[in-house]
Design an enzyme around this catalytic site. Structure first.
Site, PDB file in Angstrom:
ATOM      1  N   LYS A  13       0.808  -0.508   1.414  1.00 30.69           N
ATOM      2  CA  LYS A  13       0.647  -0.172   2.823  1.00 30.69           C
ATOM      3  C   LYS A  13       1.176   1.212   3.184  1.00 30.69           C
ATOM      4  O   LYS A  13       0.643   1.854   4.075  1.00 30.69           O
ATOM      5  CB  LYS A  13       1.250  -1.247   3.724  1.00 30.69           C
ATOM      6  N   ARG A 155      13.546   2.790  -8.425  1.00 26.16           N
ATOM      7  CA  ARG A 155      14.427   2.462  -7.292  1.00 26.16           C
ATOM      8  C   ARG A 155      15.080   1.104  -7.527  1.00 26.16           C
ATOM      9  O   ARG A 155      14.450   0.201  -8.058  1.00 26.16           O
ATOM     10  CB  ARG A 155      13.603   2.426  -6.001  1.00 26.16           C
ATOM     11  N   ARG A 166      12.802  -9.623  -2.893  1.00 26.13           N
ATOM     12  CA  ARG A 166      12.101  -9.066  -1.727  1.00 26.13           C
ATOM     13  C   ARG A 166      10.885  -9.918  -1.356  1.00 26.13           C
ATOM     14  O   ARG A 166      10.610 -10.126  -0.176  1.00 26.13           O
ATOM     15  CB  ARG A 166      11.636  -7.636  -2.019  1.00 26.13           C
TER      16      ARG A 166
END
Ligand SMILES: [Zn+2]
Length: 222
Positions: A13, A155, A166
């Site tokens: 996104k 990351r 997540r």
């Protein structure tokens, strides 16, 4: 044109929001970027945010709402924005409706295996924040940023365990937000099961929804 972008981590996104932002000439506001900026500046707020983000948890509503509200009040947002990464909870959605009218919510969806392979392969430049993918968008030299020569890294919130966390947090907390916007007839589902080269197929779906939006508001004025 106040557009909310929804979709699970790794659905792409951020990339789509960037392209839409250029096409419609209104800014893309990434809450992840707002967080990272605060963390880089090493303010007290930044350190607090870092604790949550590195575990793959959501930053508390109060902190996030304050950060987003301030950003959306800046001058460049007066004609609209693509807001990426907010709202993620019902409380955030309700808070946002108190300070900004939402025109449309684009919800990007893709299968779980697509999401896992995209996120696990992502590498980010430590210097300029540019993102690459080991398979889909590799840098010319392994581990080095094409743009600035900075070092690329995985990351901490994109390590496998953090990804799983997540996705779990996303399912628990964000799915109700989708239901919330569906009830308000603001929700558009965008099929994002496409390869990187087929990005136009995703963008054209968005444009259809955003064009209708323009027609609707013109009709309302007449
Ligand atoms: Zn770089």
């Amino acid at each position: 044109m106040n557009i909310v972008i929804l979709g699970s981590p790794g659905v792409g996104k951020g990339t789509y929001a960037k392209i839409l932002s250029e096409k419609f000439n209104i800014p893309r506001i990434s809450v992840g970027d707002l967080f990272r900026k605060a963390m880089k500046n090493e303010t007290e707020l930044g350190r607090k945010i870092e604790d949550y983000v590195s575990r793959g948890d959501l930053v508390p509503d109060e902190t996030t709402i304050e950060l987003v509200k301030k950003r959306l009040q800046e001058d460049d947002c007066k004609n609209g924005f693509f807001l990426d990464g907010f709202p993620r909870t019902i409380a955030q959605a309700e808070a946002m409706e108190r300070f900004k009218k939402i025109s449309k919510v684009l919800n990007f969806v893709a299968s779980e295996w697509i999401i896992m392979s995209r996120l696990g392969g992502r590498r980010t430049c430590r210097e300029c924040g540019a993102t690459y993918h080991v398979k889909e968008v590799p840098p010319k030299l392994e581990g080095i940023c094409d743009r600035c020569g900075g070092k690329l890294y995985l990351r901490s919130d994109e390590a496998p365990q953090a990804i799983k966390n997540r996705l779990r947090v996303y399912l628990e907390k964000t799915k109700p937000v989708i239901g919330y916007f569906r009830k308000r007839k603001l929700l558009a589902i965008i099929d994002a099961n496409y390869k990187f080269e087929e990005v136009d197929k995703v963008i054209s779906q968005c444009e259809k929804h955003l064009q209708n939006l323009g027609e609707d508001s013109r009709r309302r004025r007449i």
